[in-house]
Enzyme design. Structure first.
Site, short mmCIF file in Angstrom:
data_model
loop_
_atom_site.label_atom_id
_atom_site.label_comp_id
_atom_site.label_asym_id
_atom_site.label_seq_id
_atom_site.Cartn_x
_atom_site.Cartn_y
_atom_site.Cartn_z
N LYS A 22 0.86 -1.21 0.00
CA LYS A 22 0.00 0.00 0.00
C LYS A 22 0.89 1.24 0.00
O LYS A 22 0.68 2.16 -0.79
CB LYS A 22 -0.88 0.00 1.25
CG LYS A 22 -1.54 1.34 1.55
CD LYS A 22 -2.41 1.34 2.77
CE LYS A 22 -1.71 1.61 4.05
NZ LYS A 22 -1.38 3.02 4.31
N ASN A 23 1.90 1.27 0.89
CA ASN A 23 2.69 2.49 1.06
C ASN A 23 3.68 2.71 -0.06
O ASN A 23 4.29 3.78 -0.14
CB ASN A 23 3.36 2.51 2.43
CG ASN A 23 2.31 2.68 3.53
OD1 ASN A 23 1.15 2.98 3.24
ND2 ASN A 23 2.70 2.46 4.76
N CYS A 118 -4.92 12.86 12.37
CA CYS A 118 -5.65 11.59 12.29
C CYS A 118 -5.52 10.93 13.65
O CYS A 118 -4.90 11.47 14.57
CB CYS A 118 -5.08 10.72 11.18
SG CYS A 118 -3.48 10.04 11.60
N ARG A 123 0.27 14.80 12.54
CA ARG A 123 0.71 14.61 11.15
C ARG A 123 1.00 15.95 10.45
O ARG A 123 0.42 16.28 9.42
CB ARG A 123 -0.30 13.80 10.34
CG ARG A 123 -0.87 12.56 11.01
CD ARG A 123 0.09 11.41 11.20
NE ARG A 123 0.66 10.81 10.03
CZ ARG A 123 0.11 9.78 9.36
NH1 ARG A 123 -1.06 9.34 9.71
NH2 ARG A 123 0.73 9.25 8.32
N ASP A 308 4.59 0.57 11.92
CA ASP A 308 3.36 -0.01 11.37
C ASP A 308 3.17 -1.47 11.78
O ASP A 308 2.12 -2.05 11.48
CB ASP A 308 3.36 0.09 9.84
CG ASP A 308 3.26 1.52 9.39
OD1 ASP A 308 3.50 1.78 8.20
OD2 ASP A 308 2.98 2.38 10.23
N ARG A 400 -8.67 -0.19 4.51
CA ARG A 400 -7.74 0.77 3.89
C ARG A 400 -6.42 0.08 3.54
O ARG A 400 -5.75 0.48 2.62
CB ARG A 400 -7.46 1.92 4.87
CG ARG A 400 -8.63 2.82 5.12
CD ARG A 400 -8.21 4.02 5.94
NE ARG A 400 -7.08 4.69 5.30
CZ ARG A 400 -6.46 5.74 5.83
NH1 ARG A 400 -6.83 6.20 7.01
NH2 ARG A 400 -5.45 6.32 5.20
C1 EPZ Z 1 4.39 6.91 6.13
O1 EPZ Z 1 3.64 8.00 6.66
C2 EPZ Z 1 3.43 5.75 6.06
N1 EPZ Z 1 2.31 6.09 5.17
C3 EPZ Z 1 2.90 5.42 7.46
O2 EPZ Z 1 2.06 4.27 7.35
C4 EPZ Z 1 4.09 5.08 8.34
O3 EPZ Z 1 3.65 4.83 9.65
C5 EPZ Z 1 5.08 6.27 8.35
O4 EPZ Z 1 5.48 6.56 6.99
C6 EPZ Z 1 6.33 5.98 9.16
O5 EPZ Z 1 6.98 4.86 8.65
C7 EPZ Z 1 2.49 6.01 3.84
O6 EPZ Z 1 3.56 5.69 3.35
C8 EPZ Z 1 1.30 6.35 2.98
P1 EPZ Z 1 6.52 10.26 8.24
P2 EPZ Z 1 4.29 9.48 6.66
O7 EPZ Z 1 6.48 11.51 7.44
O8 EPZ Z 1 5.09 9.69 5.45
C9 EPZ Z 1 6.28 13.46 11.73
C10 EPZ Z 1 0.18 2.95 7.68
O9 EPZ Z 1 -0.30 2.44 8.70
N2 EPZ Z 1 6.31 14.46 10.64
O10 EPZ Z 1 7.73 9.39 8.18
O11 EPZ Z 1 3.20 10.44 6.97
C11 EPZ Z 1 4.97 12.69 11.72
O12 EPZ Z 1 3.97 13.42 12.41
C12 EPZ Z 1 0.68 4.38 7.72
O13 EPZ Z 1 0.31 2.36 6.57
C13 EPZ Z 1 6.44 15.80 10.99
O14 EPZ Z 1 6.51 16.17 12.17
O15 EPZ Z 1 5.26 9.36 7.92
C14 EPZ Z 1 5.33 11.42 12.42
O16 EPZ Z 1 5.31 11.63 13.81
C15 EPZ Z 1 0.46 5.04 9.07
N3 EPZ Z 1 6.45 16.73 9.99
C16 EPZ Z 1 6.78 11.18 11.96
O17 EPZ Z 1 7.27 12.45 11.50
C17 EPZ Z 1 6.37 16.37 8.67
O18 EPZ Z 1 6.42 17.27 7.81
C18 EPZ Z 1 6.90 10.16 10.83
O19 EPZ Z 1 6.18 10.66 9.75
C19 EPZ Z 1 6.24 15.01 8.35
C20 EPZ Z 1 6.22 14.06 9.34
#
Ligand code: EPZ
Length: 422
Positions: A22-23, A118, A123, A308, A400
């Protein structure tokens, strides 16, 4: 709303085919915006998030057709006629923000709704914004939308991510393929989905080196051409189904699984006394009788233990011998499955980002509530071993990220059915 009914106590035997990630698919699909030639994805998972991304790309004027029962995604953004990603779609799925980079690169401007928070956290998008500003974009927040513009297109530069954000790495990687000059991403995320995206972009003519490491170098090119790309196996679905025989007993072979996708996860399973065997078809997991041993887990960016898989691991540790400590370091609120597992008899103490799980021999089925994608599947896993029936409500969260979970688990002997909602 549908719910899933699981009756515990049935050991599992057989094989489960693991779908495309998915990701990976959710970042590969927006890549079609980078070229006016067709991009076709194979091994695409059949999930509601994919339908949401399809609707978003179509709202921008792209053509997206799901073929071969949804396993092939034929796309073309030849008819791109909008650079505005509307809140109504973005609010349903944060990954919608992955159109920002491609639109900025292709058109030089974009208006993308902030996704909003969410269940698992706020996020924010500050890392994405800082990265695009380092590439010469101006980004203003107005009425909940990011208004991004560039003077004469994106420019290559050094983009240092304050945190190895997966989405920010993907957004910048896609944008940099068409930026003027060279872009270096420092502290880049190293997830397999990043490598899969870079592989697809190279097939489209992009010049990328270092994907899979924390330093990625991209030489901008004038244009990208079409390609056909197979979506990488879903390492989170893989880890989820590897835990099913550990919790329920028996032996399951996860077809398409590769150790390289789940090394840190398998290290923890081995530490818990679980046998994992790499076959020429995938990964075979069996629990040679008895309960798994307690282990401590801390979630980290890849190659660390994946956030995850934290909820699913907690479900397993509820049955383990001894006390385990889980630390969630990636998201600020990702223990919502704990109160639901406690309803089933688990003994879990949550303090901030740390959950202490005291393993119990038996849990009892109960009606429970899914709160987010991975929490929902952890409740199903627990239900496989709990005495009696577990009814998991609000399974739209589940749909999802998991294709036909009741069919895949039912086919290896689980007593599980979907109850259609009113
Ligand atoms: C991706 O989300 C995945 N989603 C998530 O999977 C996964 O948990 C996450 O990476 C971490 O591995 C997809 O790929 C579609 P991040 P993403 O940016 O890109 C903070 C699932 O269950 N952050 O690495 O949104 C954020 O709040 C989903 O399949 C900021 O603060 O994750 C989080 O605490 C859930 N500012 C941390 O970094 C930003 O601009 C990791 O976020 C961006 C992120």
């Amino acid at each position: 709303m549908d719910s899933i009914l699981v009756t515990g106590g049935k050991p599992l035997r057989g094989e489960i085919a693991i779908a495309g990630a998915k990701n990976a698919a959710l970042t590969l699909m927006p890549a079609t915006l980078l070229s006016d030639e067709p991009l076709t994805l194979t091994n695409t998972p059949r999930l509601s998030d994919i339908k949401t991304m399809t609707a978003l790309l179509q709202s921008l004027g792209a053509e997206v057709s799901a073929l071969a029962d949804g396993k092939v995604m034929a796309m073309s953004s030849h008819g791109l006629n909008s650079t505005r990603a509307d809140y109504e779609i973005v609010r349903k799925m944060r990954a919608s923000n992955l159109v920002l980079g491609p639109l900025l690169a292709r058109e030089g401007h974009a208006i993308v709704s902030l996704p909003g928070g969410c269940a698992i956290g706020a996020r924010p998008m500050d890392i994405h914004i800082a990265a695009f500003e380092a590439m010469g974009a101006t980004i203003d927040l107005k009425d909940g939308y990011l208004h991004a513009t560039t003077q004469g297109g994106l420019k290559g530069g050094v983009v240092k991510l304050r945190f190895a954000s997966v989405g920010a790495t993907e957004n910048v990687l896609m944008a940099a393929t068409l930026a003027k000059g060279t872009t270096i991403i420092e502290n880049a995320a190293r997830e397999p989905e990043i490598v899969d995206l870079a592989t697809c972009l190279r097939a489209m003519g992009a010049q990328i080196e270092g994907d899979g490491t924390s330093r990625i170098e991209i030489q901008g090119v004038d244009r990208l051409h079409g390609a056909t790309h197979p979506v990488v196996t879903d390492r989170i679905e893989l880890g989820t189904y590897m835990l099913a025989p550990v919790i329920a007993g028996g032996e399951v072979e996860c077809l398409g699984g590769k150790l390289s996708l789940v090394e840190s996860f398998v290290e923890k399973l081995t530490e818990a006394g679980i046998t994992v065997e790499e076959t020429d078809r995938g990964l075979k997991v069996r629990c040679d009788g008895g309960r798994p041993k307690a282990v401590n887990v801390t979630t980290e960016p890849f190659p660390g233990f994946p956030t995850d898989l934290q909820a699913q691991m907690m479900a397993m540790l509820c049955f383990a011998e001894g006390t385990s400590v889980l630390e969630e370091k990636i998201f600020e609120n990702r223990f919502m499955h704990a109160p639901e597992l406690i309803r089933m008899g688990a003994k879990i103490d949550v303090h901030g980002g740390t959950a202490t799980v005291h393993g119990v021999e038996k849990m009892k089925g109960a009606p429970v509530m899914a709160t987010d994608l991975r929490a929902s599947v952890s409740l199903i896993l627990a239900g496989l071993a709990a005495e009696g029936e577990t009814q998991v409500n609000r399974v739209y969260h589940l749909d999802r990220g998991y294709e036909h979970v009741e069919e895949k688990l039912g086919a290896v002997g689980a007593q599980i059915e979907r109850i259609k909602g009113q």
